[in-house]
Design a protein around this motif. Sequence first.
Motif, PDB file in Angstrom:
ATOM      1  N   GLY A 103     -12.680  -7.946  16.371  1.00  0.00           N
ATOM      2  CA  GLY A 103     -13.220  -7.278  15.966  1.00  0.00           C
ATOM      3  C   GLY A 103     -12.540  -8.116  14.033  1.00  0.00           C
ATOM      4  O   GLY A 103     -12.545  -6.683  13.238  1.00  0.00           O
ATOM      5  N   ASN A 104     -11.837  -8.951  14.133  1.00  0.00           N
ATOM      6  CA  ASN A 104     -11.297  -9.206  13.131  1.00  0.00           C
ATOM      7  C   ASN A 104     -12.111  -9.661  11.454  1.00  0.00           C
ATOM      8  O   ASN A 104     -12.376 -11.149  12.217  1.00  0.00           O
ATOM      9  CB  ASN A 104     -10.084  -9.901  13.093  1.00  0.00           C
ATOM     10  N   GLY A 105     -12.941  -8.536  11.165  1.00  0.00           N
ATOM     11  CA  GLY A 105     -13.689  -8.990   9.988  1.00  0.00           C
ATOM     12  C   GLY A 105     -12.875  -9.144   8.496  1.00  0.00           C
ATOM     13  O   GLY A 105     -13.665 -10.411   8.000  1.00  0.00           O
ATOM     14  N   ASP A 106     -11.669  -9.638   8.724  1.00  0.00           N
ATOM     15  CA  ASP A 106     -11.376 -10.540   7.290  1.00  0.00           C
ATOM     16  C   ASP A 106     -11.220 -11.612   7.914  1.00  0.00           C
ATOM     17  O   ASP A 106     -11.092 -12.446   6.715  1.00  0.00           O
ATOM     18  CB  ASP A 106     -10.179  -9.988   6.862  1.00  0.00           C
ATOM     19  N   ALA A 107     -10.647 -11.465   9.322  1.00  0.00           N
ATOM     20  CA  ALA A 107     -10.585 -13.208   9.550  1.00  0.00           C
ATOM     21  C   ALA A 107     -11.537 -14.184   9.297  1.00  0.00           C
ATOM     22  O   ALA A 107     -11.645 -15.050   8.755  1.00  0.00           O
ATOM     23  CB  ALA A 107      -9.931 -13.381  10.879  1.00  0.00           C
ATOM     24  N   LEU A 108     -13.198 -13.280   9.951  1.00  0.00           N
ATOM     25  CA  LEU A 108     -13.781 -14.561  10.442  1.00  0.00           C
ATOM     26  C   LEU A 108     -14.523 -14.295   8.364  1.00  0.00           C
ATOM     27  O   LEU A 108     -15.526 -15.372   8.183  1.00  0.00           O
ATOM     28  CB  LEU A 108     -15.529 -13.300  10.562  1.00  0.00           C
ATOM     29  N   PHE A 109     -14.474 -12.880   7.473  1.00  0.00           N
ATOM     30  CA  PHE A 109     -14.985 -13.654   5.598  1.00  0.00           C
ATOM     31  C   PHE A 109     -13.877 -14.485   5.023  1.00  0.00           C
ATOM     32  O   PHE A 109     -14.664 -15.495   4.338  1.00  0.00           O
ATOM     33  CB  PHE A 109     -14.172 -12.297   5.377  1.00  0.00           C
ATOM     34  N   ASP A 110     -12.843 -14.760   5.700  1.00  0.00           N
ATOM     35  CA  ASP A 110     -12.027 -15.801   4.750  1.00  0.00           C
ATOM     36  C   ASP A 110     -12.140 -17.219   4.912  1.00  0.00           C
ATOM     37  O   ASP A 110     -12.328 -18.169   4.848  1.00  0.00           O
ATOM     38  CB  ASP A 110     -10.301 -15.844   5.083  1.00  0.00           C
ATOM     39  N   TYR A 111     -12.635 -17.014   6.901  1.00  0.00           N
ATOM     40  CA  TYR A 111     -12.147 -18.610   7.124  1.00  0.00           C
ATOM     41  C   TYR A 111     -14.488 -18.743   6.420  1.00  0.00           C
ATOM     42  O   TYR A 111     -14.098 -20.378   6.066  1.00  0.00           O
ATOM     43  CB  TYR A 111     -13.033 -18.638   8.693  1.00  0.00           C
ATOM     44  N   PHE A 112     -14.939 -17.962   6.929  1.00  0.00           N
ATOM     45  CA  PHE A 112     -16.709 -18.489   5.809  1.00  0.00           C
ATOM     46  C   PHE A 112     -16.763 -18.834   4.492  1.00  0.00           C
ATOM     47  O   PHE A 112     -17.235 -19.312   4.109  1.00  0.00           O
ATOM     48  CB  PHE A 112     -17.550 -17.378   6.303  1.00  0.00           C
TER      49      PHE A 112
END
Length: 290
Positions: free
Chosen positions: A270-279
Amino acid sequence: MSDTAVYGKVALIGLGLIASSMFWATRRAGLADHVAGYARSEETRETARRIGLCHEVCDSAEEVVADADLVVLAVPVGAMGAVAQAIGPHLKPGATVTDVGSVKRRVIDDVGPHLPEGVHFVPGHPLAGTEHSGPESGFATLFENRWCLLVPEAGTDPMAVARLRRYWEGMGALVEEMEPDHHDLVLAVTSHTPHLIAYTMVGVADDLRRVTDSEVIKYSAAGFRDFTRIAASDPTMWRDVFLTNKDATLEILGRFTEELFALQRAIRTGNGDALFDYFTRTRAIRRGII
Ligand code: NAD
């Protein structure tokens, strides 16, 4: 030669998407006085004659290269060496041999040794294509505003390279020179690995067919449709690409799986920050391209 011609006679070996597009583009711009073609299969040669592809369709590779100023190898990468071996003794002294293969190091190693002294070898790769193949798939504008990379070895006659450059530019391409191993790494990132991913994604959807019935096809959104288009590309061509650009493709696939695992972990935890930063990072790359 006519005023617009870059070569007197051009010989095209392999009459598929790329060679047929080269013929139509050459004819449209008057870049050669005569274009002769040859393909291994009788059926392809008959189709070529029926649709007026090439000024002349020959029944052997030896015949097609006779007196040719430029010989273009437009067969799958794995077949280049055998074709070069067959035509080597029949090439005109001073002729240029080029190819359009998607992998360069292997083509250089396979073709070079079969070419006699006095023949110029200037490998090339137009970065243009579609998912279609065969003699009826070509069209004159395929290369317009698309890159064509030439990978001459040091010591190649600069006049032969310059002439081939003029020919590709006449077909509408933007030409640059590149070193072969670098070419193979760059293409592994921009073309070869993405094709493998598309093949895999469509394979996964097909495996799930029993669960999803035909909904995958019925509701396919833009992303998946693009994958199916890419995954419809010619199986022989792409088999040869992976077999002959093995090291670079495996290197990029290794990096790809590492990134995929990192994203998988971010989703699981559930690491939304990691996904958001990547995208956000990848979105910026897209905006830099267009
Ligand atoms: P294609 O499948 O449309 O055509 C290949 C042709 O080669 C066919 O006519 C086939 O009959 C003929 N052929 C196969 N083996 C032969 C042999 N031993 N002797 C004579 N003819 C033979 O393929 P294509 O898309 O035109 O690809 C040709 C080359 O261009 C490949 O090396 C490929 O890597 C490269 N290329 C393809 C694309 C693309 O998107 N399709 C883009 C750039 C470069």
